[in-house]
Design a protein around this motif. Structure first.
Motif, PDB file in Angstrom:
ATOM      1  N   PRO A   1      -1.754   7.587   3.145  1.00  0.00           N
ATOM      2  CA  PRO A   1      -1.541   6.001   2.804  1.00  0.00           C
ATOM      3  C   PRO A   1      -1.027   5.370   3.394  1.00  0.00           C
ATOM      4  N   GLU A   2       0.363   5.766   4.355  1.00  0.00           N
ATOM      5  CA  GLU A   2       0.955   5.427   5.572  1.00  0.00           C
ATOM      6  C   GLU A   2       0.293   5.227   6.601  1.00  0.00           C
TER       7      GLU A   2
ATOM      8  N   LEU B   1       3.730   3.910  -4.473  1.00  0.00           N
ATOM      9  CA  LEU B   1       2.795   5.077  -4.728  1.00  0.00           C
ATOM     10  C   LEU B   1       1.704   4.622  -5.904  1.00  0.00           C
TER      11      LEU B   1
ATOM     12  N   SER C   1      -1.936   2.424   5.606  1.00  0.00           N
ATOM     13  CA  SER C   1      -1.543   0.579   5.864  1.00  0.00           C
ATOM     14  C   SER C   1      -1.125   0.431   7.043  1.00  0.00           C
TER      15      SER C   1
ATOM     16  N   PRO D   1      -1.993   3.487  -3.938  1.00  0.00           N
ATOM     17  CA  PRO D   1      -3.035   4.402  -3.215  1.00  0.00           C
ATOM     18  C   PRO D   1      -3.829   4.885  -3.859  1.00  0.00           C
TER      19      PRO D   1
ATOM     20  N   SER E   1      -4.719  -0.150   9.339  1.00  0.00           N
ATOM     21  CA  SER E   1      -5.395  -1.300   8.400  1.00  0.00           C
ATOM     22  C   SER E   1      -4.396  -2.290   9.412  1.00  0.00           C
ATOM     23  N   GLN E   2      -2.939  -2.509   9.157  1.00  0.00           N
ATOM     24  CA  GLN E   2      -2.153  -3.850   9.402  1.00  0.00           C
ATOM     25  C   GLN E   2      -2.935  -3.760  10.617  1.00  0.00           C
TER      26      GLN E   2
ATOM     27  N   ALA F   1      -4.783  -5.140   3.417  1.00  0.00           N
ATOM     28  CA  ALA F   1      -4.312  -4.619   2.916  1.00  0.00           C
ATOM     29  C   ALA F   1      -2.572  -4.618   3.565  1.00  0.00           C
ATOM     30  N   LEU F   2      -1.973  -6.454   2.150  1.00  0.00           N
ATOM     31  CA  LEU F   2      -1.334  -7.360   2.857  1.00  0.00           C
ATOM     32  C   LEU F   2       0.406  -6.470   2.662  1.00  0.00           C
TER      33      LEU F   2
ATOM     34  N   LEU G   1      -6.647  10.721  -0.019  1.00  0.00           N
ATOM     35  CA  LEU G   1      -5.872   9.318   0.044  1.00  0.00           C
ATOM     36  C   LEU G   1      -4.988   9.457  -1.031  1.00  0.00           C
ATOM     37  N   THR G   2      -4.862  10.233  -1.941  1.00  0.00           N
ATOM     38  CA  THR G   2      -3.816  10.732  -2.582  1.00  0.00           C
ATOM     39  C   THR G   2      -2.721  11.051  -2.121  1.00  0.00           C
TER      40      THR G   2
ATOM     41  N   LEU H   1       0.606  -1.113   0.191  1.00  0.00           N
ATOM     42  CA  LEU H   1       0.000   0.501  -0.220  1.00  0.00           C
ATOM     43  C   LEU H   1       0.836   1.266  -0.062  1.00  0.00           C
ATOM     44  N   THR H   2       1.911   1.046   0.213  1.00  0.00           N
ATOM     45  CA  THR H   2       2.795   2.357   0.535  1.00  0.00           C
ATOM     46  C   THR H   2       3.892   2.493  -0.355  1.00  0.00           C
TER      47      THR H   2
ATOM     48  N   LEU I   1       0.136  12.221  -0.363  1.00  0.00           N
ATOM     49  CA  LEU I   1       1.117  11.289   0.271  1.00  0.00           C
ATOM     50  C   LEU I   1       1.468  10.680   1.461  1.00  0.00           C
TER      51      LEU I   1
END
Lengths: 350, 350
Positions: free
Chosen positions: B94-95, A91, B98, A94, B101-102, A115-116, B88-89, A88-89, B91
Motif C-alpha cells: 500500500p505504501e 491500514l 500510494s 488497502p 499514485s501521488q 489516491a488523495l 496489495l494487503t 491509503l496508508t 503491508l
C-alpha cells in the motif's frame, strides 16, 4: 459501425498491408459473424465456449485486439471506473481498494485510481475524472453540494463508500458507525467504567466525526459525565500522543479509552504499556473501530467493531454497475451493521 | 487537428446549439490562440499564470473540458500508466502504491490499477493493458520472456519495481535484497548466534527467493551449519506457523529467527511470546525485512532492513516518464541499498 466502411477484400492476402487487424478479419478467419467476434471481446457478454475458442484462436493467429479507447468513443462506455480514496496508508483502506479492484476486474472493468492525501483535494481529481469519461465513480471521500450537482448534471453514476448523506438522495454503502460506537459504549459502561478518554480522528473525516458524535451522545445518555476528549488523526502515533494529552488535561489516565479507529487504539495500547507502565485491560480498557488485520494480533487482541469489507465492497460495485447499465434507477442507501469483536483489550462485564 | 473542420462562426450565438464546446470556443472567449488553450490543458506544459487564469475563466464559463480519450487518439498519448502489483494487503505494497499514485498525479498522469491476487495472473492483466493503450507500465510482478518480448515488439516503456533480471536488458528499480540479507546475517552472527531458523516467503515471489538465497549463502560463508528453514507466505499467520514448524523439525526453538519480511517476523515474535513463553530478544532474536509501519511499533521494535520507498518510487516514475518521452533511451537498472534499522528484537554484539 465505423468498421463497415473499410474495404476488407484483399487486406489479408496482401503481405505488405500494415493496417491494423479488425474484427472483420477475425470473423472471416474464424468463419463467424463480426458481431460474434465483438461479443467475445465484450466483458460479461454471453458466448459459448466453442465460439470463444474459435474466435480467440483466429484472433491470436492474426494478432488482433480491440482498442478499448477507440471502442469507448463508439459505445460511450469506457469500461473504466474511478475510485477516489484518501489515507491509503491508513491500514483500513488497502483492504477496501484491493477488494474493489478484484471485484471490478471480475466484471471486466478497470479501476482508475485517485489516491488523495486528504479529503480536501477532490476538485482536481474530479476534473481528471470528467476528462477520462469513466463510466462511474466510487467515492470514499466527501463531495460538496456543487460537486454532487455536477454528477447529476452529467448523469454520471456515483456510489459513496462509507459517506452517508442523510438529507440527500445519493447512492451510498456504509457501515453503521453510530450503531457500532453505541455498542462499544454500552459494553464499556456495563463493565462498570465511569471515567472515559476519547481520541478523535482527522478534522476532514466524516466517519471520524460520526463515530465521535455517537460515542459522546451514548455516554451522556447513559449518565456518564466524566469524559476527556482529545483530537487525533487516525495514525499509530496519535494514539500515544492522545494518551499523553488526556493525562495532561486531567492529571491522570482514565479507566477507559475509546479510539475512533484501530490504528490509534493500537498506538494507545503501546503507549500505555511502554510509556506509562499501565496494564491493558487490567488498569485501562482500550477499544478501537474498523477490525483491521493488526487489531487481531496477539499483542493487541483489540475489542473493536469490524466493518464487513467484503460485503460492503460487493454492494458498492453491484450498485454502481446496475446504475451504469440503467442510469434511471432511483438512489439507494445500504447500511451494514459492523461486527462486534470482543478481544481482550477491554474489561467486559461477567 | 480534428477541430479545424468545425464551423465555429455562429456556434456561440445560437442558444439552441447543443454541440460540445471546443478549445476554439474557449480561445475566442479568452481572446487567445487555440494552441494556448491546448497548452493550458496539457499536463506539464509551460504556461504563465496570467494566461492560465484567463483560459480557465473562459473554460469554466463555457463548461469546456478536453476529452482525454479522444485526445489520446490524436496525440497517441493517453496519459495513463498501468501499475501491476500483487499482494496489495501485504503491508508493504500500500505504501508503494500510494507513493506511485501521488508521484504520477503530480505529473498529470493517471494510474490504471492492476491488483493481482498472485504473481501468476499477469497474462490477463497484460491483455487489458494493451487494449487501454497506456503510455507505459510499472510492474511489481515478474514477467515471462514472451511477455517481455511483447513489450519490446510494441515499443511500450516498462520499468520493473523490485524485480531484477540479471541477464536481460530491462529497466528496473530495486532494493538490494542480497546486500540487506547479508547485513542482517552478519549482525546476528557477530552477536554470537549459532543456531538459526528461517521462515521463507511465497513460492511465486522473486524477492522472497532472493532474500532467502542470500541469507543461506551468507550463513554458510560464515561457517554456520545449524539452519532449519521452513516455508511461509509473507503473512502474520505464517510467522507463528513457521515457529511451530521449526520447533517440530528440530525439537526446540533456535536462538535466532530470520524472516524474509516484517509481517511474518511480527507474527513470529507474537507466537514466541504468547504461545511459547519466550522472551524476544533475551531467548530468541528475530529479524525481518521491509521496514513497514508496524515494524516500528513499541510492541515489536523490529531489527530489519528498510526499503527506501520514497526514493525507489521516485526513480521508477522518473525512469518511466523519460522513456515515454524518449523510447530510444537505453535500459537502466537502479539498485538502492536498504537502510539497516537496529531495533530491539535481536541481540547485537556490544
Amino acid at each position: 459501425m465505423a468498421g463497415k466502411n473499410i474495404d476488407k477484400s484483399d487486406a489479408l492476402n496482401d503481405p505488405d498491408n500494415a493496417r491494423a487487424v479488425t474484427s472483420y478479419d477475425v470473423a472471416r478467419v474464424a468463419g463467424v459473424s463480426q458481431s460474434a467476434v465483438s461479443r467475445c471481446f465484450k466483458p460479461g457478454a454471453s458466448v459459448s465456449k466453442k465460439m470463444r475458442d474459435k474466435v480467440m484462436k483466429a484472433a491470436n493467429s492474426l494478432g488482433y485486439e480491440p482498442n478499448a479507447i477507440a471502442r469507448s468513443l463508439l459505445t460511450r462506455r469506457s469500461n473504466l471506473v474511478a475510485v477516489i480514496i484518501s489515507n491509503l496508508t491508513n491500514l483500513y483502506y488497502p483492504e477496501v481498494l484491493s477488494q474493489l479492484s478484484q471485484q471490478f476486474s471480475d466484471r471486466g472493468i478497470r479501476v482508475l485510481l485517485f489516491a488523495l492525501e486528504g479529503e480536501g483535494k477532490t476538485e482536481a481529481a474530479l476534473q481528471q475524472i470528467w476528462q477520462y469519461q469513466v463510466d462511474g465513480v466510487i467515492a470514499a471521500v466527501k463531495l460538496t453540494d456543487e460537486q454532487l450537482a455536477e454528477f447529476n448534471r452529467r448523469n454520471k453514476p456515483l456510489v459513496f463508500y462509507n459517506r452517508f448523506y442523510t438529507s440527500l438522495a445519493v447512492n451510498a454503502v456504509c457501515c453503521d458507525q453510530a450503531e457500532g460506537a453505541r455498542h462499544l459504549v454500552n459494553d464499556l459502561v456495563a463493565a462498570g467504567h465511569k471515567r472515559f478518554g476519547i481520541i478523535g480522528g482527522p478534522e476532514d473525516s466524516v466517519v471520524a466525526h460520526e463515530r465521535m458524535a455517537a460515542t459522546m451522545d451514548r455516554l451522556k445518555e447513559l449518565g456518564i459525565a466524566d469524559i476527556t476528549s482529545v483530537s487525533g488523526d487516525y495514525s499509530y502515533e496519535c494514539g500515544g500522543a492522545g494518551i499523553e494529552d488526556i493525562r495532561l488535561k486531567r492529571g491522570e489516565i482514565p479507566e477507559a479509552i475509546i479510539c475512533v479507529n484501530d490504528l490509534s487504539a493500537i498506538g494507545a495500547i503501546d503507549a500505555l504499556r511502554y510509556s506509562h507502565s499501565k496494564k491493558v485491560p487490567e488498569d485501562v480498557s482500550v477499544v478501537g473501530f474498523d477490525g483491521v488485520g493488526p487489531s487481531n494480533w496477539s499483542s493487541y487482541d483489540l475489542t473493536t467493531v469490524r466493518q464487513p469489507v467484503g460485503r460492503m465492497t460487493d454492494a458498492a460495485v453491484t450498485m454502481l454497475m446496475e446504475r451504469i447499465e440503467n442510469p434511471s434507477l432511483p438512489p439507494e442507501k445500504r447500511v451494514f451493521s459492523g461486527i462486534m469483536i470482543e478481544g481482550t483489550s477491554a474489561k467486559i462485564s461477567e
